[in-house]
Design a protein around this motif. Structure first.
Motif, PDB file in Angstrom:
ATOM      1  N   UNK A  84       0.728  -1.269   0.040  1.00 27.73           N
ATOM      2  CA  UNK A  84       0.070   0.071   0.098  1.00 27.73           C
ATOM      3  C   UNK A  84       0.731   1.208  -0.104  1.00 27.73           C
ATOM      4  N   UNK A  85       1.939   1.296   0.722  1.00 26.07           N
ATOM      5  CA  UNK A  85       2.687   2.572   0.781  1.00 26.07           C
ATOM      6  C   UNK A  85       4.126   2.185   0.260  1.00 26.07           C
ATOM      7  N   UNK A  86       4.483   2.980  -0.693  1.00 27.24           N
ATOM      8  CA  UNK A  86       5.650   2.698  -1.508  1.00 27.24           C
ATOM      9  C   UNK A  86       6.638   4.081  -1.685  1.00 27.24           C
ATOM     10  N   UNK A  87       7.600   3.947  -2.353  1.00 25.78           N
ATOM     11  CA  UNK A  87       8.448   5.090  -3.047  1.00 25.78           C
ATOM     12  C   UNK A  87       9.386   4.856  -4.145  1.00 25.78           C
ATOM     13  N   UNK A  88       9.720   5.747  -5.077  1.00 25.03           N
ATOM     14  CA  UNK A  88      10.272   5.457  -6.070  1.00 25.03           C
ATOM     15  C   UNK A  88      11.128   6.617  -6.434  1.00 25.03           C
ATOM     16  N   UNK A  89      12.378   6.647  -6.561  1.00 22.61           N
ATOM     17  CA  UNK A  89      13.202   8.044  -7.082  1.00 22.61           C
ATOM     18  C   UNK A  89      13.088   9.084  -5.982  1.00 22.61           C
ATOM     19  N   UNK A  90      12.925   8.765  -4.699  1.00 27.94           N
ATOM     20  CA  UNK A  90      13.178   9.743  -3.467  1.00 27.94           C
ATOM     21  C   UNK A  90      11.392  10.222  -3.365  1.00 27.94           C
ATOM     22  N   UNK A  91      10.513   9.542  -4.170  1.00 28.54           N
ATOM     23  CA  UNK A  91       9.333  10.282  -4.156  1.00 28.54           C
ATOM     24  C   UNK A  91       8.304   9.191  -3.389  1.00 28.54           C
ATOM     25  N   UNK A  92       7.590   9.729  -2.349  1.00 23.97           N
ATOM     26  CA  UNK A  92       6.313   8.649  -1.715  1.00 23.97           C
ATOM     27  C   UNK A  92       5.364   8.438  -2.613  1.00 23.97           C
TER      28      UNK A  92
END
Length: 311
Positions: A84-92
């Motif tokens: 449900x909660x993620x992050x990619x390239x420093x962005x949540x």
């Protein structure tokens, strides 16, 4: 180390659990070899519950933990992760759809080098539409439970009232455990108000952040901590008193959260430093001074139980 069952799941876990958020460098930079050794130290010291999430370090925590788990027998630990909660390239970012939840479980298993997740959680439901969690996210995880991909299903959140709402609106037996943080520690016992609700439904309770995200430490809470200035000052005063008495507040805090309530199966702490892991294990294995607990609560005074934004 004591071992308790999480609700009615049959999973017997150590009263002190290892939270792997630190392996993602969430709080500060880490050395990967040292972080891996921290996991090994935890398991060698009797800790058998390990909790992680793809969100921690934006996949890094699961990746590092997976490397550590390669050298640990699978039947020696109970593994928990989240969707449900993620992050990619420093962005949540957040995605509580059924499709993403299922995909996430398989991706986590690959990073963790396992073919089975003991406990899968919907992560921080406060960021979701709670009705979507009930109608979509949880049913997707229940399908995986029926298929034997995961063992049990839980939910996590900072706000216990959200956990209660999701359980009340879900089919009985869907939610088997909850994880709540910062609400069963020296300065806040809000979680105790929900124990009867969870127990009547056979739902296990996992506690986290016995140090209240740094409030209960000599270093004090970080700048981003949402606590009020008055609460910060009260906890800092208590920390100074403990230091003067030769009884570190972090020792008292982790002893309190792991030994003073039978309703809690395990309490999670996090560290990527093997020495800190060993220190906390030693603390938990020592008897607590309950008179000292009373004194510290007296010092915190009218700031006991004061909630902050989103808590």
């Amino acid at each position: 180390m004591q071992y308790n069952e999480i609700g009615k799941t049959g999973m017997k876990v150590s009263n002190l659990g290892f939270g792997a958020s630190s392996l993602g460098g969430v709080f500060h930079g880490i050395r990967e070899d040292e972080a891996i050794q921290a996991v090994h130290t935890a398991v060698d010291g009797g800790i058998n519950f390990i909790d992680v999430s793809p969100y921690y370090g934006h996949l890094k925590a699961e990746t590092v933990l997976g490397k550590a788990l390669k050298d640990i027998k699978r039947d020696s630990y109970v593994l928990s992760t989240k969707v449900g909660r993620y992050g990619k390239d420093g962005v949540n970012y957040w995605d509580y759809s059924a499709k993403r939840a299922k995909e996430s479980v398989y991706e986590s298993m690959e990073r963790l080098n396992v073919d089975f997740i003991d406990l899968i959680n919907v992560h921080d439901v406060e960021f979701a539409n709670l009705q979507q969690v009930v109608d979509e996210t949880l049913p997707a995880l229940v399908e995986l439970r029926k298929e034997g991909v995961v063992g049990h299903v839980g939910i996590t959140d900072l706000q216990p009232e959200n956990l209660k709402w999701v359980i009340e609106h879900s089919e009985e037996g869907t939610v088997e455990s909850i994880l709540n943080f910062c609400h069963y520690c020296l300065n806040d016992n809000l979680l105790t108000e929900y124990f009867d609700f969870f127990e009547k439904r056979g739902i296990g309770v996992i506690n986290a952040s016995p140090f209240s995200m740094g409030l209960l430490s000599m270093r004090g809470a970080p700048d981003w901590h949402p606590a009020t200035e008055a609460l910060r000052e009260a906890c800092a005063k208590a920390a100074r008193y403990c230091d003067e008495q030769g009884y570190p507040i972090d020792k008292l805090a982790i002893q309190y959260s792991t030994s003073c309530n039978d309703h809690i199966a395990t309490t999670l702490f996090s560290s990527a430093n093997p020495k800190n892991v060993l220190k906390n294990i030693d603390y938990v294995n020592e008897p607590i001074d309950l008179q000292f607990v009373d004194k510290v609560k007296e010092i915190i005074g009218d700031q006991m139980g004061v909630r902050w934004k989103n808590s």
